[in-house]
Design an enzyme around this catalytic site. Structure first.
Site, mmCIF file in Angstrom:
data_model
loop_
_atom_site.group_PDB
_atom_site.id
_atom_site.type_symbol
_atom_site.label_atom_id
_atom_site.label_comp_id
_atom_site.label_asym_id
_atom_site.label_seq_id
_atom_site.Cartn_x
_atom_site.Cartn_y
_atom_site.Cartn_z
ATOM 1 N N ASP A 158 10.403 5.460 -9.910
ATOM 2 C CA ASP A 158 9.985 6.077 -11.170
ATOM 3 C C ASP A 158 10.645 7.437 -11.395
ATOM 4 O O ASP A 158 10.837 7.847 -12.545
ATOM 5 C CB ASP A 158 8.464 6.231 -11.227
ATOM 6 C CG ASP A 158 7.752 4.930 -11.582
ATOM 7 O OD1 ASP A 158 8.430 3.883 -11.730
ATOM 8 O OD2 ASP A 158 6.510 4.963 -11.714
ATOM 9 N N SER A 215 0.808 -1.204 0.000
ATOM 10 C CA SER A 215 0.000 0.000 0.000
ATOM 11 C C SER A 215 0.857 1.277 0.000
ATOM 12 O O SER A 215 1.564 1.530 -0.964
ATOM 13 C CB SER A 215 -0.964 -0.043 1.188
ATOM 14 O OG SER A 215 -1.954 0.937 1.087
ATOM 15 N N LYS A 238 -0.612 -4.376 -3.110
ATOM 16 C CA LYS A 238 -1.898 -3.844 -2.650
ATOM 17 C C LYS A 238 -2.017 -2.405 -3.141
ATOM 18 O O LYS A 238 -1.427 -1.492 -2.580
ATOM 19 C CB LYS A 238 -2.005 -3.876 -1.131
ATOM 20 C CG LYS A 238 -3.369 -3.360 -0.643
ATOM 21 C CD LYS A 238 -3.467 -3.391 0.868
ATOM 22 C CE LYS A 238 -4.829 -2.964 1.353
ATOM 23 N NZ LYS A 238 -5.123 -1.547 1.145
#
Length: 192
Positions: A111, A100, A125
């Site tokens: 990224d 999460s 998740k």
């Protein structure tokens, strides 16, 4: 040799986590740390706002995470624009218990090319959930959307695969995952 490295263990993204991480990082950098390992292993997540604020410590501009839902408008959560450590070399340590909000932070740092991910594939998740109170004191938790990494990857049930795989055997000492994370950080510092 001789580099001082910071080690920051994050157990969850509860209220105040971002401020604690930012203060601890600043303190360790002030004491001479030239890079940091952020350990998110077995971190089940927590508050989206804290994940955005943690990523904002290390990323000076851009998207932290996107949400996309069938009945919910797509949304982009941007960094706050007040990064205090935008240049600090980072390694993020993860495992199958990293979920999460921990995956949001790991995905954003990777990224944005701010960190090398070390460890094992994360949990996967990526659901945005809401809680609706019910009569009688109960509550209903339901999924309304999914999280996407800044690059648009849907990690639902897939997790994030580290670029450096490091499995830790919790029954042994030393911590193999941490040793590999530290070695990866030292190699990153040499390349800078």
């Amino acid at each position: 040799k001789g580099s001082k490295l910071a080690y920051i263990r994050v157990f969850s993204f509860s209220a105040g986590a971002a401020a604690q991480i930012e203060n601890a990082t600043a303190d360790l950098v002030e004491k001479g740390a030239t890079g940091a390992v952020i350990d998110l292993r077995d971190n089940p997540g927590g508050l989206l706002s804290e994940a955005v604020d943690v990523a904002s410590v290390f990323i000076d501009e851009g998207i932290v995470v996107r949400t996309d839902g069938l009945h919910e408008e797509a949304h982009e959560y941007l960094v706050t624009g007040s990064a205090t450590q935008p240049e600090l070399p980072l390694v993020v340590l993860v495992n199958g218990g990293s979920a999460s909000a921990a995956e949001i932070v790991a995905g954003a740092l990777v990224d944005h090319h701010r960190a090398v991910l070390v460890g094992q594939r994360t949990f996967g998740k990526a659901s945005v959930q809401r809680v609706a109170p019910l009569l009688g004191g109960g509550a209903l938790k339901f999924t309304t959307a999914k999280y996407l990494t800044p690059a648009g990857a849907d990690i639902t049930n897939l997790g994030i695969e580290p670029s450096v795989v490091a499995a830790d055997d919790p029954t042994t000492r030393p911590d193999e995952g941490l040793l590999i994370a530290r070695r990866t950080l030292v190699e990153t510092l040499r390349a800078v």
